[in-house]
Design a protein around this motif. Structure first.
Motif, short mmCIF file in Angstrom:
data_model
loop_
_atom_site.label_atom_id
_atom_site.label_comp_id
_atom_site.label_asym_id
_atom_site.label_seq_id
_atom_site.Cartn_x
_atom_site.Cartn_y
_atom_site.Cartn_z
N LYS A 13 0.84 -1.20 0.00
CA LYS A 13 0.00 0.00 0.00
C LYS A 13 0.87 1.25 0.00
N MET A 14 1.88 1.22 0.85
CA MET A 14 2.76 2.39 0.95
C MET A 14 3.57 2.59 -0.32
N ILE A 15 4.05 1.48 -0.87
CA ILE A 15 4.82 1.56 -2.11
C ILE A 15 3.98 2.19 -3.21
N GLN A 16 2.73 1.78 -3.28
CA GLN A 16 1.86 2.34 -4.33
C GLN A 16 1.58 3.81 -4.10
N LEU A 17 1.41 4.18 -2.84
CA LEU A 17 1.20 5.60 -2.51
C LEU A 17 2.39 6.43 -2.96
N ILE A 18 3.58 5.92 -2.66
CA ILE A 18 4.79 6.66 -2.99
C ILE A 18 4.96 6.76 -4.50
N LEU A 19 4.71 5.67 -5.20
CA LEU A 19 4.87 5.70 -6.66
C LEU A 19 3.82 6.60 -7.31
N ASP A 20 2.68 6.74 -6.63
CA ASP A 20 1.66 7.66 -7.14
C ASP A 20 1.94 9.09 -6.72
N GLY A 21 2.97 9.27 -5.91
CA GLY A 21 3.32 10.59 -5.40
C GLY A 21 2.34 11.12 -4.38
N GLU A 22 1.67 10.21 -3.69
CA GLU A 22 0.66 10.64 -2.73
C GLU A 22 1.02 10.36 -1.28
N ALA A 23 2.25 9.89 -1.06
CA ALA A 23 2.65 9.56 0.30
C ALA A 23 3.05 10.81 1.06
N THR A 24 2.77 10.79 2.36
CA THR A 24 3.20 11.90 3.22
C THR A 24 4.66 11.70 3.60
N GLU A 25 5.28 12.78 4.12
CA GLU A 25 6.67 12.70 4.57
C GLU A 25 6.86 11.55 5.56
N GLN A 26 5.87 11.42 6.43
CA GLN A 26 5.93 10.40 7.47
C GLN A 26 5.91 9.00 6.85
N GLN A 27 5.04 8.82 5.88
CA GLN A 27 4.95 7.52 5.22
C GLN A 27 6.23 7.21 4.46
N LEU A 28 6.78 8.21 3.81
CA LEU A 28 8.04 8.05 3.09
C LEU A 28 9.15 7.60 4.01
N ALA A 29 9.24 8.24 5.17
CA ALA A 29 10.28 7.92 6.12
C ALA A 29 10.09 6.49 6.63
N ARG A 30 8.84 6.13 6.88
CA ARG A 30 8.57 4.78 7.38
C ARG A 30 8.93 3.72 6.35
N LEU A 31 8.58 3.99 5.11
CA LEU A 31 8.87 3.01 4.08
C LEU A 31 10.37 2.88 3.85
N LYS A 32 11.07 4.00 3.96
CA LYS A 32 12.51 3.96 3.78
C LYS A 32 13.16 3.04 4.79
N VAL A 33 12.72 3.14 6.03
CA VAL A 33 13.24 2.26 7.08
C VAL A 33 12.90 0.82 6.75
N ASN A 34 11.67 0.60 6.32
CA ASN A 34 11.23 -0.75 5.93
C ASN A 34 12.10 -1.33 4.82
N LEU A 35 12.31 -0.52 3.82
CA LEU A 35 13.03 -1.00 2.64
C LEU A 35 14.47 -1.34 2.95
N GLU A 36 15.01 -0.71 4.00
CA GLU A 36 16.39 -1.00 4.33
C GLU A 36 16.54 -2.32 5.06
N SER A 37 15.45 -2.85 5.58
CA SER A 37 15.57 -4.05 6.40
C SER A 37 14.76 -5.22 5.85
N CYS A 38 14.01 -4.98 4.79
CA CYS A 38 13.03 -5.96 4.36
C CYS A 38 13.25 -6.31 2.89
N LYS A 39 13.81 -7.49 2.65
CA LYS A 39 14.18 -7.86 1.29
C LYS A 39 12.99 -7.98 0.33
N PRO A 40 11.92 -8.68 0.72
CA PRO A 40 10.79 -8.80 -0.22
C PRO A 40 10.22 -7.45 -0.62
#
Ligand SMILES: [Zn+2]
Length: 80
Positions: A13-40
């Motif tokens: 859900k977050m990935i799609q929000l970000i790719l649609d350019g609709e994510a908030t700063e907070q969501q972006l930060a959260r996903l960045k942390v996720n992406l650094e630790s989560c291979k799938p």
């Protein structure tokens, strides 16, 4: 690095929000942390991004209104 994601639906859900350019700063930060630790999720992010870019390219190619209008006009004229 995690091999399995226990929050895949949220990540997608977050990935799609970000790719649609609709994510908030907070969501972006959260996903960045996720992406650094989560291979799938990293793989999912790249896949989604690629699909989106492909779709965008296809839409751009399809969308050349001037030429399309000219083609349609000449077709109509050749029938009349
Ligand atoms: Zn994840």
């Amino acid at each position: 690095m995690k091999e399995h994601c226990s929050h895949r639906t949220d990540c997608l859900k977050m990935i799609q929000l970000i790719l649609d350019g609709e994510a908030t700063e907070q969501q972006l930060a959260r996903l960045k942390v996720n992406l650094e630790s989560c291979k799938p999720c990293i793989e999912m992010y790249h896949l989604e991004k690629e699909v989106k870019e492909l779709l965008t390219k296809r839409m751009e190619k399809k969308c050349c209104p001037d030429q399309l209008v000219a083609t349609i006009k000449s077709k109509i004229l050749s029938f009349s």
